[in-house]
Write a protein that holds these residues in place. Structure first.
Motif, short mmCIF file in Angstrom:
data_model
loop_
_atom_site.label_atom_id
_atom_site.label_comp_id
_atom_site.label_asym_id
_atom_site.label_seq_id
_atom_site.Cartn_x
_atom_site.Cartn_y
_atom_site.Cartn_z
N LEU A 392 28.37 33.70 46.06
CA LEU A 392 29.79 33.37 45.91
C LEU A 392 30.09 32.75 44.54
N GLU A 395 33.70 33.28 43.13
CA GLU A 395 34.76 32.62 43.89
C GLU A 395 34.73 31.11 43.79
N GLY A 398 37.78 29.03 42.06
CA GLY A 398 39.04 29.14 42.81
C GLY A 398 38.97 28.47 44.16
N TYR A 399 37.87 28.69 44.90
CA TYR A 399 37.71 28.04 46.19
C TYR A 399 37.64 26.52 46.03
N LYS A 428 40.67 36.10 38.04
CA LYS A 428 39.78 35.90 39.19
C LYS A 428 39.98 34.53 39.84
N ILE A 429 40.26 33.50 39.05
CA ILE A 429 40.48 32.17 39.65
C ILE A 429 41.73 32.17 40.51
N MET A 431 43.25 34.69 41.97
CA MET A 431 43.08 35.53 43.16
C MET A 431 42.25 34.81 44.23
N HIS A 432 41.23 34.10 43.81
CA HIS A 432 40.41 33.38 44.79
C HIS A 432 41.16 32.18 45.36
N GLU A 435 43.22 33.67 48.12
CA GLU A 435 42.39 33.96 49.29
C GLU A 435 42.17 32.71 50.14
N LYS A 436 41.76 31.64 49.51
CA LYS A 436 41.41 30.44 50.28
C LYS A 436 42.65 29.74 50.82
N ARG A 469 44.80 43.26 43.25
CA ARG A 469 43.56 43.50 42.51
C ARG A 469 43.51 44.94 41.98
N GLU A 585 29.75 27.61 50.96
CA GLU A 585 31.02 26.88 51.03
C GLU A 585 30.79 25.44 51.49
#
Length: 638
Positions: A392, A395, A398-399, A428-429, A431-432, A435-436, A469, A585
């Motif tokens: 990961l 991600e 961002g997560y 990418k940051i 977008m992640h 997601e979270k 994306r 995580e």
């Protein structure tokens, strides 16, 4: 017969004086305590002798010149003309005078958009806010001849037509997408003399490195109480602000047409007192030494604040990967690494992804490093899972931002679920982060790019993120999203900060939030700003957010997810196995919690209330600095 004409002249001069004084009040004048003051000389207008006799700020009126006495005599001769001719002459003079005054009024209104008034050697002068040059260098004639006869030309035209100003604009445009700093860097009046001396030394040494100076100013302000408590930290801070090593080199590469191009490469190994350097590589046209130093300084503090004590570095190139083929990017990366490889290694410096550098670029860089170094270390952070690293890693940053926001909310007995969130950026940051946020039940509504922003009132879901994306992978505009989803809208040349929200995530670039954006954020109801990019707020924006009690999660703390993941990758046990998403995580959440607690503790130790807007920002800097200062003290003057 002369009195009405003289009255008109006096009223015109007073109009000019009142206009300038009013402009000074509306455009609050910045009086700097440090740095070199530079004046911009403005010549009097030949068409309007009274304008040359007026002063900018309350200076005494000079005596009338011979030309003015001559003009008075001419006025006296007018009074001896017949009545009809005299009335016609008066009418023409009055109309001409009003026209001149109107023209100067319009020109001064424009002038104060780029200039400000300050004292120089006891005389009020006009200072340029862009390149801070002065004197005949700003005459219309750029070659310095004395005979610039068109002296009634506006100050704005004189300035914009000078070669020096054009060169300053070119350099500033090359260092950032658009001019963000519209006036010189200045020290807060509230800053102590000791803290101010640190910034003054930096300004004298690197006066043109705007991004680096801004980062130093923010750090020094956060450390005022630390420095006041122990003066020995002044010397340590001065040593810290000078990087251990700065590498600047040429990068030559050949495109698909066989043409050779030259770019400039940078690597700043800022401080290794805590351990080997870790830091990103950025490929972007705005990259220069100032940006590399600013990123390296921020990375040094970020690494020291994280649970894994590491040194800090940053670098990159002014190469623009947009529009380049895979073959061209590979050639550039190989040329870049051919110079950089000798400064890298698991015990020296290991690069990671940054703006413009993704999995593809890191793969090319690592391949050339492995070829030249002669061994496989798997030591670059960010490559694909099938040949190195944790599952990961992309991600993690961002997560980590969302985890940090959730920790802040939990400390206030709140949660992310149902909160409306605004996100800037579409890399990418960002977008992640989307997601979270969706996983936590929040409602993210926006993304942005360099041309505008996209808002979806229904909020994004995982299917919509996949579509975004695809748009980015095909290098299409975010506008294409609104053609598929009717409830969305794309706004050109705008930012998402005026959208109603509870939380904001700034994930685009430095200084993306200026003063007006901060006002929009406050008015939109934002209560927490999470910094995904380094230094996303200008100093003016920070002040507005603090006055409005908006909590700021600094990138130094909230963005530590990438540091944590990178160190887990390099751990021997991790390199021999793949972490499950759940395990990874869990470790990331624990690391973000430790980072948050460390920042809050440092803030409360130095008298900041836990609930205050500046607690996290100042606490993060204090904790990181004290950790580095202890290591530097133990290791002596090296």
């Amino acid at each position: 017969m002369l009195l009405p004409t003289i009255g008109v002249e006096m009223n015109s001069a007073m109009d000019d004086m009142n206009l300038i004084q009013q402009t000074q009040r509306h455009h609050h004048l910045v009086v700097r305590e440090i740095g070199e003051e530079i004046d911009l000389e403005i010549g009097p207008g030949e068409d309007d002798p009274s304008f040359g006799n007026t002063t900018l700020i309350g200076a005494p009126m000079r005596e009338s010149s011979a030309e003015e006495h001559g003009e008075s005599k001419q006025m006296g001769m007018v009074s001896q003309l017949p009545n009809d001719a005299q009335d016609m002459s008066k009418t023409q003079q009055v109309k001409r005078k009003k026209k001149v005054v109107k023209r100067w009024r319009e020109e001064w209104a424009d002038t104060y958009k780029w200039a400000f008034v300050d004292m120089k050697d006891g005389t009020p002068r006009i200072f340029c806010s862009v390149c801070r040059e002065y004197g005949r260098k700003h005459r219309r004639n750029p070659y310095g001849n004395e005979g610039s006869r068109n002296m009634q030309m506006s100050a704005l035209e004189e300035h914009n037509n000078s070669l020096l100003h054009k060169e300053a604009l070119r350099l500033q445009m090359a260092s950032k997408d658009k001019i963000v700093v519209d006036k010189p860097v200045y020290v807060k009046v509230a800053m102590s003399k000791t803290a101010g001396s640190i910034l003054e030394a930096t300004l004298k040494r690197d006066p043109h490195e705007v991004e680096f100076i801004q980062a130093v100013q923010e750090a020094v302000q956060a450390l005022e109480r630390v420095i006041a408590k122990n003066s020995r930290y002044v010397n340590i801070m001065e040593r810290l602000l000078e990087p251990e090593r700065m590498i600047v080199f040429r990068v030559s590469w050949v495109d698909d047409r066989g043409e050779t191009h030259v770019n400039r490469g940078f690597r700043v190994q800022f401080n290794q007192s805590m351990g080997p350097c870790r830091g990103g590589i950025r490929f972007h046209p705005s990259m220069n030494l100032s940006v590399a130093k600013f990123l390296g300084f921020e990375q040094t503090l970020k690494n020291a604040l994280s649970p894994y004590k590491l040194g800090g570095a940053a670098g990159g190139s002014d190469f623009d990967p947009k529009g380049k083929s895979d073959n061209e990017i590979m050639h550039f990366c190989q040329s870049f690494m051919s110079e950089m490889y000798r400064y890298l290694g698991p015990d020296k410096d290991l690069p990671s992804e940054e703006m413009g550098v993704g999995t593809r670029e890191m793969g090319y860089l690592f391949g050339q490093y492995r070829r030249l170094a002669g061994h496989f270390q798997g030591s670059f952070t960010g490559p694909r899972i099938f040949w190195s690293g944790s599952s990961l890693r992309p991600e993690a940053t961002g997560y980590g931002l969302v985890f940090f926001a959730q920790i802040m909310l939990a400390d206030m007995n709140k949660e992310l679920k149902g909160l409306r969130c605004v996100v800037s950026g579409s890399g990418k940051i960002a977008m992640h982060v989307l997601e979270k946020l969706i996983a936590y039940g929040a409602l993210p509504i926006s993304v942005s790019d360099s041309r505008g922003y996209l808002v979806d009132e229904d909020g994004f879901d995982f299917m919509k993120i996949s579509f975004l994306r695809d748009i980015k992978a095909q290098q299409r505009s975010l506008r294409d999203y609104s053609k598929t989803y009717a409830r969305s809208k794309y706004y050109d040349e705008a930012k998402p900060w005026n959208e109603r929200c509870d939380l904001a995530f700034a994930c685009a670039s430095q200084n993306e939030i200026d003063q007006s954006d901060a006002i929009n954020l406050v008015n939109s109801g934002c209560r927490i700003l999470v910094e995904g990019s380094n230094m996303p707020c200008t100093p003016e924006a920070v002040q507005i957010l603090r006055k409005a009690s908006v909590l700021i999660a600094p990138a130094m703390a909230a963005g530590a997810g990438g540091v944590v993941a990178g160190e887990l990758e390099l751990n021997h046990e991790c390199s021999l196995m793949n972490w499950s998403p759940e395990d990874f995580e869990s470790k990331l959440q624990e690391a973000m919690r430790q980072t948050y607690q460390r920042a809050i503790k440092a803030a409360t130790d130095f008298g900041y209330q836990k609930e205050s807007p500046e607690a996290l920002v100042h606490g993060a800097v204090i904790s990181a600095f004290l950790t580095i200062a202890q290591a530097m003290t133990d290791q002596g003057s090296v």
